[in-house]
Design a protein around this motif. Structure first.
Motif, PDB file in Angstrom:
ATOM      1  N   TYR A   8     -30.491  36.683  23.277  1.00  0.00           N
ATOM      2  CA  TYR A   8     -30.667  35.899  21.977  1.00  0.00           C
ATOM      3  C   TYR A   8     -29.177  35.023  22.037  1.00  0.00           C
ATOM      4  CZ  TYR A   8     -34.781  37.990  20.368  1.00  0.00           C
ATOM      5  OH  TYR A   8     -36.117  38.414  20.315  1.00  0.00           O
ATOM      6  N   PRO A   9     -29.371  33.720  21.395  1.00  0.00           N
ATOM      7  CA  PRO A   9     -28.201  32.944  21.228  1.00  0.00           C
ATOM      8  C   PRO A   9     -26.897  33.842  20.745  1.00  0.00           C
ATOM      9  CG  PRO A   9     -29.960  31.932  20.637  1.00  0.00           C
ATOM     10  CD  PRO A   9     -30.472  33.138  20.790  1.00  0.00           C
ATOM     11  N   HIS A  10     -26.910  34.471  19.854  1.00  0.00           N
ATOM     12  CA  HIS A  10     -25.709  35.043  19.092  1.00  0.00           C
ATOM     13  C   HIS A  10     -24.890  35.949  20.084  1.00  0.00           C
ATOM     14  CE1 HIS A  10     -28.266  38.581  18.586  1.00  0.00           C
ATOM     15  NE2 HIS A  10     -27.376  39.288  18.665  1.00  0.00           N
ATOM     16  N   GLU A  11     -25.566  36.227  21.220  1.00  0.00           N
ATOM     17  CA  GLU A  11     -24.855  37.152  22.357  1.00  0.00           C
ATOM     18  C   GLU A  11     -23.988  36.251  23.169  1.00  0.00           C
ATOM     19  OE1 GLU A  11     -27.710  40.270  24.144  1.00  0.00           O
ATOM     20  OE2 GLU A  11     -28.850  39.250  22.679  1.00  0.00           O
ATOM     21  N   PHE A  12     -23.994  34.913  23.168  1.00  0.00           N
ATOM     22  CA  PHE A  12     -23.297  34.116  23.820  1.00  0.00           C
ATOM     23  C   PHE A  12     -22.173  33.316  23.473  1.00  0.00           C
ATOM     24  CE2 PHE A  12     -27.554  34.340  25.609  1.00  0.00           C
ATOM     25  CZ  PHE A  12     -27.342  34.859  26.928  1.00  0.00           C
ATOM     26  N   SER A  13     -21.328  33.030  24.151  1.00  0.00           N
ATOM     27  CA  SER A  13     -20.179  32.318  23.422  1.00  0.00           C
ATOM     28  C   SER A  13     -20.300  30.826  23.263  1.00  0.00           C
ATOM     29  CB  SER A  13     -18.732  32.330  24.380  1.00  0.00           C
ATOM     30  OG  SER A  13     -19.008  31.550  25.447  1.00  0.00           O
ATOM     31  N   GLY A  14     -19.563  29.852  22.591  1.00  0.00           N
ATOM     32  CA  GLY A  14     -19.828  28.459  22.633  1.00  0.00           C
ATOM     33  C   GLY A  14     -20.228  27.514  23.722  1.00  0.00           C
ATOM     34  N   GLY A  15     -19.430  28.050  24.780  1.00  0.00           N
ATOM     35  CA  GLY A  15     -19.713  27.256  25.968  1.00  0.00           C
ATOM     36  C   GLY A  15     -20.993  27.621  26.599  1.00  0.00           C
ATOM     37  N   GLN A  16     -21.119  28.992  26.464  1.00  0.00           N
ATOM     38  CA  GLN A  16     -22.569  29.436  27.363  1.00  0.00           C
ATOM     39  C   GLN A  16     -23.443  28.975  26.339  1.00  0.00           C
ATOM     40  OE1 GLN A  16     -21.599  33.696  26.851  1.00  0.00           O
ATOM     41  NE2 GLN A  16     -21.088  33.862  29.017  1.00  0.00           N
ATOM     42  N   ARG A  17     -23.431  28.845  25.006  1.00  0.00           N
ATOM     43  CA  ARG A  17     -24.662  28.427  24.399  1.00  0.00           C
ATOM     44  C   ARG A  17     -24.908  26.846  24.914  1.00  0.00           C
ATOM     45  NH1 ARG A  17     -25.344  29.765  18.614  1.00  0.00           N
ATOM     46  NH2 ARG A  17     -25.258  31.775  18.446  1.00  0.00           N
ATOM     47  N   GLN A  18     -23.843  26.008  25.047  1.00  0.00           N
ATOM     48  CA  GLN A  18     -24.078  24.620  25.264  1.00  0.00           C
ATOM     49  C   GLN A  18     -24.670  24.633  26.562  1.00  0.00           C
ATOM     50  OE1 GLN A  18     -24.638  22.385  23.740  1.00  0.00           O
ATOM     51  NE2 GLN A  18     -23.042  21.069  23.101  1.00  0.00           N
ATOM     52  N   ARG A  19     -24.485  25.515  27.335  1.00  0.00           N
ATOM     53  CA  ARG A  19     -24.968  25.497  28.947  1.00  0.00           C
ATOM     54  C   ARG A  19     -26.510  25.877  28.516  1.00  0.00           C
ATOM     55  NH1 ARG A  19     -21.509  26.323  33.269  1.00  0.00           N
ATOM     56  NH2 ARG A  19     -19.213  26.542  32.581  1.00  0.00           N
ATOM     57  N   ILE A  20     -26.954  26.596  27.743  1.00  0.00           N
ATOM     58  CA  ILE A  20     -28.294  27.005  27.353  1.00  0.00           C
ATOM     59  C   ILE A  20     -29.014  25.899  26.790  1.00  0.00           C
ATOM     60  CG2 ILE A  20     -29.734  28.316  26.092  1.00  0.00           C
ATOM     61  CD1 ILE A  20     -27.757  30.479  25.825  1.00  0.00           C
ATOM     62  N   SER A  61     -27.875  24.294  17.293  1.00  0.00           N
ATOM     63  CA  SER A  61     -28.798  23.441  17.981  1.00  0.00           C
ATOM     64  C   SER A  61     -29.720  24.528  18.707  1.00  0.00           C
ATOM     65  CB  SER A  61     -28.390  22.628  19.183  1.00  0.00           C
ATOM     66  OG  SER A  61     -27.681  23.355  20.067  1.00  0.00           O
ATOM     67  N   LEU A  62     -29.548  25.754  18.758  1.00  0.00           N
ATOM     68  CA  LEU A  62     -30.285  27.181  19.332  1.00  0.00           C
ATOM     69  C   LEU A  62     -30.989  27.885  18.157  1.00  0.00           C
ATOM     70  CD1 LEU A  62     -27.960  28.119  22.125  1.00  0.00           C
ATOM     71  CD2 LEU A  62     -29.634  26.178  22.302  1.00  0.00           C
ATOM     72  N   ASP A  63     -32.266  27.735  18.111  1.00  0.00           N
ATOM     73  CA  ASP A  63     -33.000  28.752  17.139  1.00  0.00           C
ATOM     74  C   ASP A  63     -32.530  30.145  17.286  1.00  0.00           C
ATOM     75  OD1 ASP A  63     -34.906  30.128  15.182  1.00  0.00           O
ATOM     76  OD2 ASP A  63     -36.444  28.934  15.714  1.00  0.00           O
ATOM     77  N   PRO A  64     -31.881  30.696  16.286  1.00  0.00           N
ATOM     78  CA  PRO A  64     -31.214  32.305  16.166  1.00  0.00           C
ATOM     79  C   PRO A  64     -32.418  33.160  16.545  1.00  0.00           C
ATOM     80  CG  PRO A  64     -31.048  31.382  14.034  1.00  0.00           C
ATOM     81  CD  PRO A  64     -31.309  30.136  14.861  1.00  0.00           C
ATOM     82  N   ARG A  65     -33.453  32.690  16.126  1.00  0.00           N
ATOM     83  CA  ARG A  65     -34.656  33.846  16.147  1.00  0.00           C
ATOM     84  C   ARG A  65     -35.441  33.722  17.568  1.00  0.00           C
ATOM     85  NH1 ARG A  65     -35.401  36.881  11.842  1.00  0.00           N
ATOM     86  NH2 ARG A  65     -33.765  36.651  10.580  1.00  0.00           N
ATOM     87  N   GLN A  66     -35.284  32.852  18.401  1.00  0.00           N
ATOM     88  CA  GLN A  66     -35.866  32.754  19.686  1.00  0.00           C
ATOM     89  C   GLN A  66     -35.036  33.335  20.824  1.00  0.00           C
ATOM     90  OE1 GLN A  66     -37.655  28.639  20.181  1.00  0.00           O
ATOM     91  NE2 GLN A  66     -39.382  30.048  20.035  1.00  0.00           N
ATOM     92  N   ASN A  67     -35.666  33.890  21.728  1.00  0.00           N
ATOM     93  CA  ASN A  67     -34.662  34.336  22.880  1.00  0.00           C
ATOM     94  C   ASN A  67     -34.488  33.070  23.694  1.00  0.00           C
ATOM     95  OD1 ASN A  67     -36.810  34.063  24.488  1.00  0.00           O
ATOM     96  ND2 ASN A  67     -37.233  36.462  24.572  1.00  0.00           N
ATOM     97  N   VAL A  68     -33.659  33.122  24.790  1.00  0.00           N
ATOM     98  CA  VAL A  68     -33.278  32.177  25.635  1.00  0.00           C
ATOM     99  C   VAL A  68     -34.403  31.572  26.429  1.00  0.00           C
ATOM    100  CG1 VAL A  68     -31.781  31.437  27.292  1.00  0.00           C
ATOM    101  CG2 VAL A  68     -30.747  32.731  25.820  1.00  0.00           C
ATOM    102  N   PHE A  69     -35.422  32.485  26.837  1.00  0.00           N
ATOM    103  CA  PHE A  69     -36.319  31.797  27.494  1.00  0.00           C
ATOM    104  C   PHE A  69     -37.337  31.097  26.619  1.00  0.00           C
ATOM    105  CE2 PHE A  69     -41.121  32.248  28.428  1.00  0.00           C
ATOM    106  CZ  PHE A  69     -41.008  31.741  29.604  1.00  0.00           C
ATOM    107  N   GLY A  70     -37.552  31.358  25.392  1.00  0.00           N
ATOM    108  CA  GLY A  70     -38.154  30.615  24.498  1.00  0.00           C
ATOM    109  C   GLY A  70     -37.767  29.414  24.132  1.00  0.00           C
ATOM    110  N   ILE A  71     -36.196  29.307  24.253  1.00  0.00           N
ATOM    111  CA  ILE A  71     -35.510  28.221  23.749  1.00  0.00           C
ATOM    112  C   ILE A  71     -35.835  27.098  25.098  1.00  0.00           C
ATOM    113  CG2 ILE A  71     -33.244  26.985  23.625  1.00  0.00           C
ATOM    114  CD1 ILE A  71     -32.708  29.641  21.918  1.00  0.00           C
ATOM    115  N   ILE A  72     -35.447  27.627  25.992  1.00  0.00           N
ATOM    116  CA  ILE A  72     -35.326  26.729  27.084  1.00  0.00           C
ATOM    117  C   ILE A  72     -36.799  26.378  27.623  1.00  0.00           C
ATOM    118  CG2 ILE A  72     -34.680  26.674  29.700  1.00  0.00           C
ATOM    119  CD1 ILE A  72     -32.542  28.455  29.114  1.00  0.00           C
TER     120      ILE A  72
END
Lengths: 282, 247, 266
Positions: free
Chosen positions: B137-149, B92-103
């Motif tokens: 970027y999303p791949h730098e985070f764990s599953g739980g952190q990704r869900q927080r994003i 659910s998070l675009d791997p090519r966008q950074n967290v700012f772009g996603i949120i």
């Protein structure tokens, strides 16, 4: 798991390969530009001896008519870059557009698109080139590039369609829709960046194939008219004398190899730069 | 009442009904759990609520207005008020966008006139992530952190309603409980509709519950009442099947 | 001597430890649960036991299965061991089964291998396939035997996978997240089935899962893995009743919190 640990080693080797690729392509571009202002010999001068072996005077030897081969290879690099870049640019522009449209289209339209791509891929490039020449009245480098571009567009379209469909199925596309992002924006922001790396590698492959395909076209008089010495033409001309004067075929072959390797290495490098999972540090 | 579903049916093909005459309401400040197993139509129902598909028959109302996916002005307002969290934080998070772009995506796409940087920072803080996460970027985070994003993206535009599709079921137990705690805190500010097969999670978060079986609602009402005194045999089976710790 | 003894197991790749100094034993007929979250090394441990680790991941220490050393054993011996001493059930029955082979044939394959090994009459294989399918409570065994994997439900596929595992008559059954991909009601049925099979056939069970309540009801002993290390080991009652490790404590509290929300049913 293992990829993470091995990444630093691979990354440094990758950046080396990328540098080599850029250098190889750079040399080709530099030579191509140089031919516009300077050449070692007049390309139509037949002053040299026939089929001379490489020497200090003629770095790559001479051809049947005594023309300097190195000069022709230099001119050939300009043609190769024009053919490769031109054909891939046309192919990419048409192919990516149609591929993305097809991926977003309704089922029926998508099926029609897919069938059209398959037919176009099955269509012989040669026949296509003849049609293009017939339509434009004269055979020129331009008509060859256009024909190759159309042939490439079908391959690119099919690949784009498959890649885009896979991306569209991901939750982040649904998330973008529920975030209010419009379809055109979704294509630009999410779809293209995610299919770009695979496309790029394919473009590099098509670039090499286009340069080679142009050879057959000019052999049949469907490409650049003489005296434009494309590498393909040089290869074809050296065919008859390959046993007595092998350098006539080796030299343009080597030039082609260097350019294709350079393009491929550069494309791999560009792909890695565009990929945060390969680029980022943990 | 925020959302009401009125005699909604849905089918992809003519012969198979995915949802059959479903009616429910979402009350303000009462979280609703939609419980069902695969083939129950719960994900389809969620897609209808998100305006991604149109019901074959029946209407969905947002406040007084009928949900009309072709009305762009209305959809804009609707998207602003209703946001989603998906099951798999890896897709659910675009791997090519950074967290700012996603949120920031809802803010950008919906032209929300707030300073984006500050809004993203605030969203990150409220899901328990450091503000400097936005440059990664999303791949730098764990599953739980990704869900927080993903949750941060859902709350950044300050919606009234969050629709969550199995938002915690892909997470490990210790992460799951922390995300449930997070959703519980957020549930104080907005209303949550949680689609899940996990009764334990639904019971922890939702005051109301709807049980779906093969496209039909078999039971609905207050969560506590239904769990303590299930009427329908399928509800009873679901409750009995929920894995529990040995005494 | 135990059926399975893991001693000082260390799994690593490129000098990075994925599992370190892991030791546990499973006796004949015993049930052990291996609990851990993603990245804890639980599935790697299962792969090491069956000798199925990928080439770039290496294992050191000692794993003895049915009296044989697994680590460093040649592939030929491992193949034999996998057929007779142990069988594995995987998480996703759709990818664990061959999509182009009828389910009956898929069960037949390991069965024929056992028949050859034990010198039994191959004529009875077909009959035994159906018997196995009945054993795992598949309805209408004839119909399902003739079906392809995509034609049956997820729960039925997992039952077929279990039947295939049983066909080997393993002494140790390794179940790697066998119910994670299934619906809750199906999960409950499969857990019940595993429980009764293991009891009736006297198999040992190594149950690997991230889901504490799922494991806790099926096994006698628990090993809790975190970041490749065993942080707690012991009988289920002790580990759940009085967890010593802070991480185990969080897990138990989390599971109990969901239980409490659910409320006790009579």
């Amino acid at each position: 798991m293992s990829a993470i640990a091995a990444a630093p080693v691979r990354r440094s080797r990758r950046s080396w390969l990328f540098a080599i690729g850029l250098i190889l392509v750079g040399i080709n571009v530099a030579v191509a530009l140089l031919t516009l202002v300077w050449l070692p010999y007049d390309p139509s001068s037949t002053a040299g001896g026939r089929l001379e072996a490489p020497s200090l005077l003629h770095w790559a030897g001479t051809d049947r008519l005594g023309r300097d081969l190195f000069t022709q290879i230099m001119i050939g690099s300009r043609i190769a870059l024009m053919v490769g870049a031109g054909a891939v640019a046309i192919g990419a522009a048409i192919g990516v557009t149609l591929g993305v449209l097809s991926a977003f289209a309704t089922r029926l339209l998508d099926d029609a698109f897919a069938a059209a791509f398959d037919i176009l891929i099955a269509f012989p490039t040669l026949l296509l080139a003849m049609l293009v020449v017939a339509a434009s009245d004269t055979a020129s480098l331009g008509s060859a590039i256009l024909a190759l571009g159309i042939a490439i567009s079908a391959i690119v379209a099919r690949l784009t369609r498959i890649l885009a469909k896979r991306v569209i199925g991901m939750d982040y596309i649904t998330a973008a829709r529920t975030s209010g992002t419009s379809w055109p924006q979704i294509v630009i922001k999410h779809v293209l960046p995610n299919i770009w790396p695979t496309l790029l590698v394919n473009f590099a492959l098509q670039f090499g194939l286009a340069v080679i395909a142009e050879a057959s076209l000019s052999y049949l008089g469907l490409g650049a008219p003489p005296p434009n010495a494309s590498w393909g033409r040089l290869l074809q001309e050296a065919q008859g004398t390959v046993y007595t004067a092998p350098f006539g075929a080796i030299a343009p072959g080597l030039a082609l190899l260097i350019l294709v390797i350079g393009i491929n290495l550069s494309a791999d490098g560009l792909r890695d730069i565009g990929d945060p999972t390969r680029r980022g540090s943990r | 009442m925020i959302l009401s579903v009125d005699h909604v049916s849905f089918s992809y093909t003519r012969d198979r009904q995915v949802l059959d005459d479903v009616s429910l309401t979402v009350q303000r400040d009462r979280n609703l759990g939609i419980v069902g197993e695969s083939g129950s139509g719960k994900t389809t129902l969620l897609r209808l609520l998100l305006g991604l598909n149109r019901p074959t028959s029946g209407t969905i109302r947002f406040g007084e207005q009928a949900l009309d996916t072709s009305d762009r002005g209305f959809m804009r307002a609707y998207r602003r008020s209703v946001q989603a969290v998906f099951q798999d934080p890896y897709s659910s998070l675009d791997p090519r966008q950074n967290v700012f772009g996603i949120i920031a995506e809802p803010l950008q796409s919906l032209d929300i006139a707030v300073p984006h940087r500050e809004a993203v920072e605030a969203a990150l803080v409220s899901v328990g992530l450091p503000p400097d996460a936005m440059n990664r970027y999303p791949h730098e985070f764990s599953g739980g952190q990704r869900q927080r994003i993903a949750i941060a993206r859902a709350i950044v535009a300050r919606p009234e309603l969050i629709l969550a599709d199995e938002a915690v079921s892909a997470l490990d137990l210790s992460t799951r409980i922390r995300i449930v705690e997070l959703l519980k805190t957020l549930g104080l500010k907005m209303t949550l509709v949680l689609v899940s097969h996990d009764l334990g999670v639904v019971a922890s978060l939702c005051q109301d519950i709807v049980i779906l079986e093969r496209g039909r609602i078999v039971e609905s009402g207050k969560t506590r009442q239904i769990l303590d005194n299930p009427q329908h045999p399928y509800t009873r089976k679901l409750i009995d099947s929920a894995p529990r710790m040995p005494a | 001597m135990s059926l399975l003894t893991v001693e000082g197991l260390k799994i690593s790749t490129d000098g990075r430890a994925l599992v370190s100094d892991l030791s546990f034993a499973v006796g004949a007929g015993e049930r052990m649960g291996l609990i851990g979250e993603s990245g804890s090394g639980k599935s790697l441990t299962a792969m090491a036991i069956t000798g199925l680790l990928p080439r770039n991941i290496s294992a050191r220490g000692s794993i003895t299965l049915d009296g044989q050393q697994v680590i460093g054993a040649p592939e030929r011996n491992l193949g034999q061991l996998r057929g007779s001493a142990t069988a594995v059930i995987f998480q996703e029955p759709l990818t664990a089964l061959d999509p182009l082979t009828r389910l009956g044939r898929q069960i037949e394959e390991p069965l024929r291998r056992r028949y050859r090994r034990d010198g039994l009459d191959p004529k009875t294989v077909k009959h035994e396939v159906l018997a196995l399918m009945e054993r795992v409570a598949l309805p209408q065994p004839e119909r399902i035997a003739a079906a392809y994997p995509y034609e049956v439900s997820g729960g039925q596929r997992q039952r077929v996978a279990i039947a295939m595992a049983l066909a080997c008559r393993p002494k140790l059954l390794i179940a790697d997240e066998p119910t994670t991909a299934l619906d809750v009601t199906t999960q409950a049925e499969i857990l019940k089935l595993l429980d009764s099979l293991v009891r009736d056939l006297g198999m040992a069970l190594l149950f690997i899962s991230h889901d504490l309540p799922v494991v806790a009801n099926v096994v006698d002993r628990l090993t809790v893995l975190r970041n490749g290390k065993a942080v707690e080991q012991g009988p289920v009652r002790d580990v759940l009743g009085a967890p010593k490790n802070p991480y185990t404590k969080t897990l138990v509290e989390a599971a109990r919190a969901f239980d409490q929300a659910l409320g006790r049913t009579p």
